[in-house]
Design a protein around this motif. Sequence first.
Motif, PDB file in Angstrom:
ATOM      1  N   VAL A  97       0.873  -1.180   0.000  1.00 32.81           N
ATOM      2  CA  VAL A  97       0.000   0.000   0.000  1.00 32.81           C
ATOM      3  C   VAL A  97       0.910   1.230   0.000  1.00 32.81           C
ATOM      4  CG1 VAL A  97      -1.710   1.302   1.296  1.00 32.81           C
ATOM      5  CG2 VAL A  97      -1.839  -1.201   1.214  1.00 32.81           C
ATOM      6  N   PRO A  98       0.890   1.994  -1.098  1.00 40.18           N
ATOM      7  CA  PRO A  98       1.913   3.033  -1.222  1.00 40.18           C
ATOM      8  C   PRO A  98       1.645   4.289  -0.398  1.00 40.18           C
ATOM      9  CG  PRO A  98       0.641   2.837  -3.259  1.00 40.18           C
ATOM     10  CD  PRO A  98       0.041   1.876  -2.283  1.00 40.18           C
ATOM     11  N   PRO A  99       2.711   4.964   0.001  1.00 39.17           N
ATOM     12  CA  PRO A  99       2.568   6.293   0.591  1.00 39.17           C
ATOM     13  C   PRO A  99       2.034   7.281  -0.463  1.00 39.17           C
ATOM     14  CG  PRO A  99       4.893   5.751   0.279  1.00 39.17           C
ATOM     15  CD  PRO A  99       4.101   4.545  -0.111  1.00 39.17           C
ATOM     16  N   LEU A 100       1.620   8.464  -0.036  1.00 42.57           N
ATOM     17  CA  LEU A 100       0.897   9.378  -0.927  1.00 42.57           C
ATOM     18  C   LEU A 100       1.603   9.673  -2.263  1.00 42.57           C
ATOM     19  CD1 LEU A 100      -1.664  11.092  -1.314  1.00 42.57           C
ATOM     20  CD2 LEU A 100      -0.424  12.993  -0.266  1.00 42.57           C
ATOM     21  N   PRO A 101       2.893  10.035  -2.278  1.00 46.35           N
ATOM     22  CA  PRO A 101       3.499  10.340  -3.586  1.00 46.35           C
ATOM     23  C   PRO A 101       3.458   9.133  -4.531  1.00 46.35           C
ATOM     24  CG  PRO A 101       4.918  11.079  -1.788  1.00 46.35           C
ATOM     25  CD  PRO A 101       3.821  10.267  -1.162  1.00 46.35           C
ATOM     26  N   ALA A 102       3.702   7.945  -3.969  1.00 47.61           N
ATOM     27  CA  ALA A 102       3.674   6.743  -4.806  1.00 47.61           C
ATOM     28  C   ALA A 102       2.248   6.425  -5.243  1.00 47.61           C
ATOM     29  CB  ALA A 102       4.277   5.565  -4.045  1.00 47.61           C
ATOM     30  N   PHE A 146      -9.202  12.424 -16.795  1.00 48.25           N
ATOM     31  CA  PHE A 146      -7.762  12.542 -16.572  1.00 48.25           C
ATOM     32  C   PHE A 146      -7.409  13.950 -16.084  1.00 48.25           C
ATOM     33  CE2 PHE A 146      -3.293  12.643 -18.325  1.00 48.25           C
ATOM     34  CZ  PHE A 146      -2.786  11.732 -17.408  1.00 48.25           C
ATOM     35  N   ARG A 147      -8.065  14.943 -16.689  1.00 48.68           N
ATOM     36  CA  ARG A 147      -7.834  16.327 -16.240  1.00 48.68           C
ATOM     37  C   ARG A 147      -8.265  16.498 -14.791  1.00 48.68           C
ATOM     38  NH1 ARG A 147     -10.730  18.816 -20.342  1.00 48.68           N
ATOM     39  NH2 ARG A 147      -9.563  18.435 -22.227  1.00 48.68           N
ATOM     40  N   ARG A 148      -9.394  15.895 -14.459  1.00 47.89           N
ATOM     41  CA  ARG A 148      -9.912  15.963 -13.085  1.00 47.89           C
ATOM     42  C   ARG A 148      -8.908  15.311 -12.124  1.00 47.89           C
ATOM     43  NH1 ARG A 148     -13.600  13.293 -10.143  1.00 47.89           N
ATOM     44  NH2 ARG A 148     -13.823  11.587 -11.615  1.00 47.89           N
ATOM     45  N   PHE A 149      -8.318  14.201 -12.584  1.00 47.77           N
ATOM     46  CA  PHE A 149      -7.306  13.544 -11.758  1.00 47.77           C
ATOM     47  C   PHE A 149      -6.124  14.498 -11.526  1.00 47.77           C
ATOM     48  CE2 PHE A 149      -3.191  11.370 -11.739  1.00 47.77           C
ATOM     49  CZ  PHE A 149      -3.286  10.751 -10.499  1.00 47.77           C
ATOM     50  N   GLY A 150      -5.723  15.193 -12.576  1.00 56.11           N
ATOM     51  CA  GLY A 150      -4.593  16.118 -12.475  1.00 56.11           C
ATOM     52  C   GLY A 150      -4.864  17.229 -11.462  1.00 56.11           C
ATOM     53  N   VAL A 151      -6.071  17.760 -11.485  1.00 55.98           N
ATOM     54  CA  VAL A 151      -6.435  18.840 -10.553  1.00 55.98           C
ATOM     55  C   VAL A 151      -6.389  18.307  -9.120  1.00 55.98           C
ATOM     56  CG1 VAL A 151      -8.339  20.348  -9.813  1.00 55.98           C
ATOM     57  CG2 VAL A 151      -7.829  20.083 -12.244  1.00 55.98           C
ATOM     58  N   MET A 152      -6.954  17.125  -8.909  1.00 48.89           N
ATOM     59  CA  MET A 152      -6.977  16.531  -7.565  1.00 48.89           C
ATOM     60  C   MET A 152      -5.534  16.269  -7.098  1.00 48.89           C
ATOM     61  SD  MET A 152      -6.542  13.498  -5.804  1.00 48.89           S
ATOM     62  CE  MET A 152      -6.454  12.251  -7.097  1.00 48.89           C
ATOM     63  N   ALA A 153      -4.713  15.681  -7.994  1.00 53.36           N
ATOM     64  CA  ALA A 153      -3.345  15.311  -7.609  1.00 53.36           C
ATOM     65  C   ALA A 153      -2.540  16.551  -7.215  1.00 53.36           C
ATOM     66  CB  ALA A 153      -2.668  14.560  -8.757  1.00 53.36           C
ATOM     67  N   GLU A 154      -2.690  17.587  -8.008  1.00 53.06           N
ATOM     68  CA  GLU A 154      -1.973  18.840  -7.748  1.00 53.06           C
ATOM     69  C   GLU A 154      -2.382  19.413  -6.384  1.00 53.06           C
ATOM     70  OE1 GLU A 154       0.819  21.158  -9.742  1.00 53.06           O
ATOM     71  OE2 GLU A 154      -0.651  20.316 -11.126  1.00 53.06           O
ATOM     72  N   ALA A 155      -3.669  19.263  -6.059  1.00 56.73           N
ATOM     73  CA  ALA A 155      -4.182  19.856  -4.816  1.00 56.73           C
ATOM     74  C   ALA A 155      -3.677  19.099  -3.581  1.00 56.73           C
ATOM     75  CB  ALA A 155      -5.712  19.863  -4.838  1.00 56.73           C
ATOM     76  N   VAL A 156      -3.499  17.772  -3.704  1.00 60.87           N
ATOM     77  CA  VAL A 156      -3.168  17.008  -2.486  1.00 60.87           C
ATOM     78  C   VAL A 156      -1.658  16.758  -2.314  1.00 60.87           C
ATOM     79  CG1 VAL A 156      -5.409  15.832  -2.430  1.00 60.87           C
ATOM     80  CG2 VAL A 156      -3.446  14.714  -3.553  1.00 60.87           C
ATOM     81  N   LEU A 157      -0.912  16.834  -3.418  1.00 58.37           N
ATOM     82  CA  LEU A 157       0.507  16.464  -3.310  1.00 58.37           C
ATOM     83  C   LEU A 157       1.390  17.698  -3.155  1.00 58.37           C
ATOM     84  CD1 LEU A 157       2.180  13.762  -3.506  1.00 58.37           C
ATOM     85  CD2 LEU A 157       2.840  14.559  -5.787  1.00 58.37           C
ATOM     86  N   PRO A 158       2.133  17.776  -2.050  1.00 54.17           N
ATOM     87  CA  PRO A 158       3.061  18.909  -1.913  1.00 54.17           C
ATOM     88  C   PRO A 158       4.067  18.890  -3.070  1.00 54.17           C
ATOM     89  CG  PRO A 158       2.907  17.633   0.139  1.00 54.17           C
ATOM     90  CD  PRO A 158       2.185  16.848  -0.910  1.00 54.17           C
ATOM     91  N   ALA A 159       4.417  20.078  -3.574  1.00 53.31           N
ATOM     92  CA  ALA A 159       5.303  20.172  -4.750  1.00 53.31           C
ATOM     93  C   ALA A 159       6.616  19.414  -4.529  1.00 53.31           C
ATOM     94  CB  ALA A 159       5.573  21.641  -5.055  1.00 53.31           C
TER      95      ALA A 159
END
Length: 199
Positions: A97-102, A146-159
């Motif tokens: 079970v991967p950590p958030l970035p993975a 896929f775009r929706r996934f990108g928006v969600m990913a950007e919002a939750v993952l620290p740069a």
Amino acid sequence: MTLLARLRTDTRAAHRALEDDLGFLPGTITPARYESVLSAFLGFHEPLEEALTASITAHALPWELTAGEGRLTADLRALGWSPERIASLPRSSAPDVPPLPALIGTLYVVEGAKLGGRVITRWVRDELGPAPVSFFAADGDARRGFRRFGVMAEAVLPARDATAACEAANRCFARFQEWLAISRDVNDLKAPISWEARR
Ligand code: HEM
């Protein structure tokens, strides 16, 4: 550069290598090859999706994974495969079970693959006629999802975690490639193809 753009750039070579390895191109698509691709995808997706679903829950990620496993099974059933034959297909080992970035990097691979699925659907239909394609065709508008996934990913993952996400995406592509090599050895491509006779 957006996270999605970064993931795309960093995994371009891995995607190309996987595509080359699959070699599933117009002119090469036979019913037997299509079945072997579906069965190899099932063996990879089933354990991966279980791990991803567990990880999504663990991280309370605002994302619902559309399971491909059920569609792969449905397509194989429509091709005349018995539940027993499907159950006996080899499965890859379940990843941790991967950590958030993975989790984000691996989800990128699974969600992004739906874009390519639209192309594969067209090729399969062109070459095989009315074949069951529920897995590759997926549902709805793949690009919007896929775009929706990108928006969600950007919002939750620290740069600062973008590099780790890219590494995980590359690992996922590499694991898929390894799995294809293994399943190519164990899948019985000479098994009777019941649906060809029905066409
Ligand atoms: C014969 C095999 C494959 C072909 C021909 C193919 C083709 C394509 C194409 C044409 C796109 C771009 C679609 C678009 O922008 O509308 C794409 C995107 C993508 N594919 Fe594949 N693909 C294949 C296999 C796979 C597999 C097995 C995976 C992963 C398990 C995968 C992962 C991805 C990802 C993540 C993207 C999104 C790239 C981006 O960020 O825009 N592909 N593929």
